[in-house]
Enzyme design. Sequence first.
Site, PDB file in Angstrom:
ATOM      1  CB  SER A 251      47.455  41.966  42.923  1.00 63.03           C
ATOM      2  OG  SER A 251      47.030  41.802  42.878  1.00 63.03           O
TER       3      SER A 251
ATOM      4  CD  GLU B 215      34.855  44.364  43.418  1.00 59.93           C
ATOM      5  OE1 GLU B 215      35.093  45.858  44.010  1.00 59.93           O
ATOM      6  OE2 GLU B 215      34.848  44.707  42.645  1.00 59.93           O
TER       7      GLU B 215
ATOM      8  CE1 TYR C  25      43.700  42.711  30.668  1.00 59.62           C
ATOM      9  CE2 TYR C  25      45.521  44.313  29.945  1.00 59.62           C
ATOM     10  CZ  TYR C  25      45.387  44.026  30.455  1.00 59.62           C
ATOM     11  OH  TYR C  25      45.974  44.194  32.072  1.00 59.62           O
TER      12      TYR C  25
END
Length: 556
Positions: free
Chosen positions: A140, A269, A476
């Site tokens: 995702s 990551e 955001y």
Amino acid sequence: MTIDRTTLRWNGWGPVAQENALPDQAPQWEWIRETLGLSHLPKTPAQPMNEIRLAPTRLTDAQQEKLAAIVGENQLRVDDYERAFHARGKSYHDLLYVRAGKLDMAPDGVVYPRAADEVMSVMKLAAEEDITLVPFGGGSSVVGGVNALAKSLDGAVLTVDMTMMTRVIRIDKVSMTARIEAGIYGPDLEKQLQNHGVTLGHYPQSFEFSTLGGWIAARGAGQQSNRYGKAEKWLVNAKLATPEGFWETEDFPASAAGPNLNQLVAGSEGTLGIICEATVKVHELPARKDYRGYLFKNFEAGVEAARRINHAGIPVAMVRLSDADETFFFQKFSSSAAGGLKSKLQNAYLKARGFAEGPCLMLIGLEGEKDTVLWAQAQTEAIAKAGGAMALGTGPGRKWYESRFHSPYSRDPMLDRGLGVDTLETSTHWSNIAALREKVTAAITRAMDDNMPEQGARGIVMAHVSHSYPDGASLYFTFVFPRQRDREVEQWEAIKRAASDAIEAGHGTISHHHGVGTDHAPWMLEEKGEIGMGTLKAVKAKLDPKGILNPGKLLG
């Protein structure tokens, strides 16, 4: 696997059988067309899988035999569907490629290990054969974090899909921790924990289709992070498979034995190792939840109330503040068929109360023991009303809570109609929130205006505060725009570059919870500095001397 890959959209969001959130007859389409200043909305469907041909796998027969011997023949996949599914993540940028059938970045194969020892065996083989490994959970990522980039032009890439590793190994209800395998999806994780009366409380918007390992690797944040914390807060310990062997971080409530190396794992990551297991903090299931809305006359008044709530130490789960454009857009978007919240009567009422010009919606979420929630509700409402807010009751909060994972489902039909939809986020200090929002909004607007497909077309930029702290909060941004269909990638790059440069110049972080991936890597040097980046690269060189782990991400 907790979810059969064939039931999911390889080039979009959610299940294949998901009902279209915006069918052709939906009334929102005409409103969107008018709002964006378009003469029409074109049909721009994705290229179907049966029309796409992938390049042959670069894994040799001998390599495939060795991999199958480790994970089992059924857990090694080299077919086109599996390779296409694992080519990229779910960002708008990624979807421009996969929807066009451009799958030159597809991995040469996918393995599904079932235990940490199998991950380590795959790691050792990849190091010996110089095969690139890309860890994959739910896929995702919206910043290019799982894209199947090879370390060299002709090198093979193997995606390591962790979703068969789903055990909750143990739950310690005395210490309130749980040991869990990293490939478990959000819904399965919460189901298993809640069967024992506890919760992790981590609910990102991608919750339905993202995994524990991915949350940690991207340093993610759930919607209730004020109460339960971001990933780096609830991570206690991790076990990673690296080319140098298993690496297990310390597992103490607190320690002064040097820097806490869990902070290297959170946000790594997949560049330092593949997270196989993690110990996390858990909480008793809340006895009461309370989500309600408040309307502020402007964004600045809402920001000040959010700051006061944080500084008062009130145990909130969430404080979410939409700016005027987002408040209007989502009210209109969700209510076009019925006339919506902005009926004539409502408009008259808002005008009489002084809320006619650009009202901003705040949602406050509370979770915990009944008495604590009741006390916190009274305290937060007092602060909101002192800031001039109108209390809207639990209706808006309940509506948001019930649909909090639904927004991504609208993106695919919008992409099918020539529209672009993207998001980005940052965080900064309270004293800089309003200024940074204005700078980033202006930068995105200018870049969209400079890259429009037709005269008179325009884009929409919206923002909200989604996570907050005593010293600052996140911002955001969501932006919707008509696509330049002959230069879609270039259009996106111009907008992304303008926004990221504005964030950097405006003293925000390049990412609050989406991670770095490939998309944000160019801005890492400026944020971390040469010494900081050199330190990260030194750790990478120690754990992954051949550079086989997720190249191109985080470190560029």
